[in-house]
Design a protein around this motif. Structure first.
Motif, PDB file in Angstrom:
ATOM      1  N   GLU A 162       0.839  -1.191   0.000  1.00  0.00           N
ATOM      2  CA  GLU A 162       0.000   0.000   0.000  1.00  0.00           C
ATOM      3  C   GLU A 162       0.880   1.250   0.000  1.00  0.00           C
ATOM      4  OE1 GLU A 162      -3.494   1.991  -0.284  1.00  0.00           O
ATOM      5  OE2 GLU A 162      -3.207  -0.176  -0.342  1.00  0.00           O
ATOM      6  N   GLN A 163       0.638   2.124  -0.958  1.00  0.00           N
ATOM      7  CA  GLN A 163       1.407   3.369  -1.054  1.00  0.00           C
ATOM      8  C   GLN A 163       0.669   4.474  -0.301  1.00  0.00           C
ATOM      9  OE1 GLN A 163       4.387   3.633  -2.318  1.00  0.00           O
ATOM     10  NE2 GLN A 163       4.452   1.607  -3.222  1.00  0.00           N
ATOM     11  N   PRO A 164       1.413   5.376   0.304  1.00  0.00           N
ATOM     12  CA  PRO A 164       0.762   6.489   0.992  1.00  0.00           C
ATOM     13  C   PRO A 164       0.095   7.412  -0.034  1.00  0.00           C
ATOM     14  CG  PRO A 164       3.140   6.806   0.939  1.00  0.00           C
ATOM     15  CD  PRO A 164       2.866   5.445   0.372  1.00  0.00           C
ATOM     16  N   SER A 165      -0.904   8.152   0.426  1.00  0.00           N
ATOM     17  CA  SER A 165      -1.538   9.094  -0.483  1.00  0.00           C
ATOM     18  C   SER A 165      -0.596  10.279  -0.702  1.00  0.00           C
ATOM     19  CB  SER A 165      -2.881   9.563   0.068  1.00  0.00           C
ATOM     20  OG  SER A 165      -2.690  10.251   1.283  1.00  0.00           O
ATOM     21  N   LEU A 166      -0.764  10.897  -1.838  1.00  0.00           N
ATOM     22  CA  LEU A 166       0.100  12.019  -2.218  1.00  0.00           C
ATOM     23  C   LEU A 166      -0.666  13.325  -2.150  1.00  0.00           C
ATOM     24  CD1 LEU A 166       1.717  10.543  -5.476  1.00  0.00           C
ATOM     25  CD2 LEU A 166       2.685  10.553  -3.176  1.00  0.00           C
ATOM     26  N   SER A 167       0.032  14.398  -1.792  1.00  0.00           N
ATOM     27  CA  SER A 167      -0.535  15.732  -1.925  1.00  0.00           C
ATOM     28  C   SER A 167      -0.402  16.128  -3.396  1.00  0.00           C
ATOM     29  CB  SER A 167       0.231  16.722  -1.036  1.00  0.00           C
ATOM     30  OG  SER A 167       1.527  16.967  -1.580  1.00  0.00           O
ATOM     31  N   PRO A 168      -1.095  17.173  -3.841  1.00  0.00           N
ATOM     32  CA  PRO A 168      -0.903  17.610  -5.228  1.00  0.00           C
ATOM     33  C   PRO A 168       0.571  17.934  -5.544  1.00  0.00           C
ATOM     34  CG  PRO A 168      -2.867  18.628  -4.325  1.00  0.00           C
ATOM     35  CD  PRO A 168      -2.177  17.912  -3.182  1.00  0.00           C
ATOM     36  N   GLN A 169       1.272  18.555  -4.591  1.00  0.00           N
ATOM     37  CA  GLN A 169       2.686  18.858  -4.820  1.00  0.00           C
ATOM     38  C   GLN A 169       3.527  17.591  -4.878  1.00  0.00           C
ATOM     39  OE1 GLN A 169       0.819  20.386  -2.419  1.00  0.00           O
ATOM     40  NE2 GLN A 169       1.214  22.580  -2.432  1.00  0.00           N
ATOM     41  N   ASP A 170       3.223  16.617  -4.010  1.00  0.00           N
ATOM     42  CA  ASP A 170       3.911  15.326  -4.076  1.00  0.00           C
ATOM     43  C   ASP A 170       3.714  14.698  -5.455  1.00  0.00           C
ATOM     44  OD1 ASP A 170       4.721  15.340  -1.353  1.00  0.00           O
ATOM     45  OD2 ASP A 170       2.923  14.251  -0.723  1.00  0.00           O
ATOM     46  N   ALA A 171       2.492  14.785  -5.967  1.00  0.00           N
ATOM     47  CA  ALA A 171       2.178  14.206  -7.271  1.00  0.00           C
ATOM     48  C   ALA A 171       3.012  14.873  -8.369  1.00  0.00           C
ATOM     49  CB  ALA A 171       0.689  14.345  -7.571  1.00  0.00           C
ATOM     50  N   VAL A 204      10.902  23.170  -7.470  1.00  0.00           N
ATOM     51  CA  VAL A 204      10.276  23.089  -6.152  1.00  0.00           C
ATOM     52  C   VAL A 204      10.615  24.317  -5.309  1.00  0.00           C
ATOM     53  CG1 VAL A 204      10.249  21.784  -3.966  1.00  0.00           C
ATOM     54  CG2 VAL A 204      10.095  20.573  -6.160  1.00  0.00           C
ATOM     55  N   ASN A 205      11.820  24.823  -5.451  1.00  0.00           N
ATOM     56  CA  ASN A 205      12.232  25.979  -4.654  1.00  0.00           C
ATOM     57  C   ASN A 205      11.665  27.306  -5.148  1.00  0.00           C
ATOM     58  OD1 ASN A 205      13.732  24.509  -2.813  1.00  0.00           O
ATOM     59  ND2 ASN A 205      15.615  24.680  -4.008  1.00  0.00           N
ATOM     60  N   HIS A 206      11.218  27.366  -6.419  1.00  0.00           N
ATOM     61  CA  HIS A 206      10.878  28.675  -6.972  1.00  0.00           C
ATOM     62  C   HIS A 206       9.458  28.855  -7.494  1.00  0.00           C
ATOM     63  CE1 HIS A 206      14.927  30.125  -6.469  1.00  0.00           C
ATOM     64  NE2 HIS A 206      15.371  29.030  -7.022  1.00  0.00           N
ATOM     65  N   LEU A 207       8.762  27.793  -7.830  1.00  0.00           N
ATOM     66  CA  LEU A 207       7.427  27.979  -8.396  1.00  0.00           C
ATOM     67  C   LEU A 207       6.378  28.162  -7.307  1.00  0.00           C
ATOM     68  CD1 LEU A 207       7.125  25.630 -11.485  1.00  0.00           C
ATOM     69  CD2 LEU A 207       7.737  28.037 -11.370  1.00  0.00           C
ATOM     70  N   PRO A 208       5.418  29.047  -7.536  1.00  0.00           N
ATOM     71  CA  PRO A 208       4.388  29.325  -6.531  1.00  0.00           C
ATOM     72  C   PRO A 208       3.596  28.095  -6.088  1.00  0.00           C
ATOM     73  CG  PRO A 208       4.271  30.931  -8.319  1.00  0.00           C
ATOM     74  CD  PRO A 208       5.283  29.905  -8.728  1.00  0.00           C
ATOM     75  N   ILE A 209       3.387  27.123  -6.964  1.00  0.00           N
ATOM     76  CA  ILE A 209       2.623  25.928  -6.616  1.00  0.00           C
ATOM     77  C   ILE A 209       3.265  25.176  -5.442  1.00  0.00           C
ATOM     78  CG2 ILE A 209       3.725  24.324  -8.255  1.00  0.00           C
ATOM     79  CD1 ILE A 209      -0.016  24.422  -7.675  1.00  0.00           C
ATOM     80  N   PHE A 210       4.582  25.376  -5.262  1.00  0.00           N
ATOM     81  CA  PHE A 210       5.304  24.700  -4.182  1.00  0.00           C
ATOM     82  C   PHE A 210       5.572  25.623  -2.990  1.00  0.00           C
ATOM     83  CE2 PHE A 210       6.491  22.256  -7.982  1.00  0.00           C
ATOM     84  CZ  PHE A 210       6.131  20.982  -7.562  1.00  0.00           C
ATOM     85  N   GLY A 211       4.922  26.787  -2.952  1.00  0.00           N
ATOM     86  CA  GLY A 211       5.166  27.766  -1.903  1.00  0.00           C
ATOM     87  C   GLY A 211       5.021  27.231  -0.493  1.00  0.00           C
ATOM     88  N   SER A 212       4.039  26.373  -0.261  1.00  0.00           N
ATOM     89  CA  SER A 212       3.811  25.831   1.086  1.00  0.00           C
ATOM     90  C   SER A 212       4.290  24.385   1.210  1.00  0.00           C
ATOM     91  CB  SER A 212       2.316  25.893   1.427  1.00  0.00           C
ATOM     92  OG  SER A 212       1.589  25.083   0.513  1.00  0.00           O
ATOM     93  N   TYR A 213       5.025  23.914   0.221  1.00  0.00           N
ATOM     94  CA  TYR A 213       5.458  22.514   0.192  1.00  0.00           C
ATOM     95  C   TYR A 213       6.684  22.303   1.067  1.00  0.00           C
ATOM     96  CZ  TYR A 213       6.718  17.974  -1.877  1.00  0.00           C
ATOM     97  OH  TYR A 213       7.017  16.650  -2.083  1.00  0.00           O
ATOM     98  N   ASP A 214       6.661  21.230   1.839  1.00  0.00           N
ATOM     99  CA  ASP A 214       7.816  20.841   2.649  1.00  0.00           C
ATOM    100  C   ASP A 214       8.756  20.052   1.736  1.00  0.00           C
ATOM    101  OD1 ASP A 214       9.670  19.800   4.406  1.00  0.00           O
ATOM    102  OD2 ASP A 214       8.206  18.722   5.645  1.00  0.00           O
ATOM    103  N   ALA A 215       9.866  20.675   1.342  1.00  0.00           N
ATOM    104  CA  ALA A 215      10.799  20.059   0.392  1.00  0.00           C
ATOM    105  C   ALA A 215      11.368  18.734   0.896  1.00  0.00           C
ATOM    106  CB  ALA A 215      11.921  21.039   0.049  1.00  0.00           C
ATOM    107  N   ASP A 216      11.310  18.492   2.199  1.00  0.00           N
ATOM    108  CA  ASP A 216      11.765  17.203   2.730  1.00  0.00           C
ATOM    109  C   ASP A 216      10.897  16.052   2.216  1.00  0.00           C
ATOM    110  OD1 ASP A 216      13.780  18.445   4.135  1.00  0.00           O
ATOM    111  OD2 ASP A 216      12.654  18.522   6.014  1.00  0.00           O
ATOM    112  N   ARG A 217       9.683  16.354   1.759  1.00  0.00           N
ATOM    113  CA  ARG A 217       8.778  15.324   1.223  1.00  0.00           C
ATOM    114  C   ARG A 217       9.200  14.869  -0.173  1.00  0.00           C
ATOM    115  NH1 ARG A 217       4.467  13.213   3.205  1.00  0.00           N
ATOM    116  NH2 ARG A 217       3.452  13.131   1.179  1.00  0.00           N
ATOM    117  N   MET A 218      10.114  15.598  -0.798  1.00  0.00           N
ATOM    118  CA  MET A 218      10.574  15.193  -2.130  1.00  0.00           C
ATOM    119  C   MET A 218      11.120  13.769  -2.107  1.00  0.00           C
ATOM    120  SD  MET A 218      12.415  18.657  -3.562  1.00  0.00           S
ATOM    121  CE  MET A 218      13.139  17.815  -4.957  1.00  0.00           C
ATOM    122  N   GLN A 219      11.830  13.429  -1.049  1.00  0.00           N
ATOM    123  CA  GLN A 219      12.409  12.094  -0.937  1.00  0.00           C
ATOM    124  C   GLN A 219      11.323  11.021  -0.851  1.00  0.00           C
ATOM    125  OE1 GLN A 219      15.607  11.247  -1.407  1.00  0.00           O
ATOM    126  NE2 GLN A 219      14.909   9.148  -1.300  1.00  0.00           N
TER     127      GLN A 219
END
Length: 144
Positions: A3-12, A39-54
């Motif tokens: 079972e894979q965890p659900s993704l946020s739109p940014q994760d997707a 991820v560091n510069h686009l507005p869609i990722f403004g509230s994204y926790d970059a640690d989730r990239m992994q």
């Protein structure tokens, strides 16, 4: 299949970019730098926790090891990503594919699959692809 965890739109979106990078079985530094820059510069990722990239990357790696992993990955991505972000996802995928200046057959096939999964018509796809090409152009040294 586990079972894979659900993704946020940014994760997707991150998973989609990673899938393009992994598609030719050779993750290039230029592609990773492009993903990080996006991820560091686009507005869609403004509230994204970059640690989730992994986390998103690991899901892609795990699914690419499975027989029907690509279908499962697209299922997770389309479940997490609102339809109004499908073109955004395709644009980001094109940027990653163009990052190293070469489009390999596997990357082209992945982009085609993304267009199909997202229902992006050919004219819109061509415009998005042209924009990615324009953004990733390099200057050639003048010949002497």
């Amino acid at each position: 299949m586990s079972e894979q965890p659900s993704l946020s739109p940014q994760d997707a979106l991150v998973a989609l970019m990673m899938a393009v990078s992994v598609s030719d079985e050779n993750i290039r530094t230029s592609e990773l730098v492009t993903i990080e820059r996006i991820v560091n510069h686009l507005p869609i990722f403004g509230s994204y926790d970059a640690d989730r990239m992994q986390v998103a990357a690991q899901i892609v790696f795990d699914l690419f090891e499975e027989e029907d992993g690509l279908d499962a990955l697209f299922g997770l991505i389309t479940d997490a990503l609102p339809e109004e972000l499908f073109e955004t996802g395709y644009a980001l995928a094109c940027d990653v594919a163009a990052a190293d200046g070469l489009l390999r057959q596997e990357e082209l096939q992945m982009l085609m699959e993304i267009r199909y999964q997202f229902g992006i018509d050919r004219l819109h796809a061509a415009a998005i692809e042209r924009g990615a090409r324009a953004r990733h152009m390099t200057l050639q040294a003048p010949s002497s």
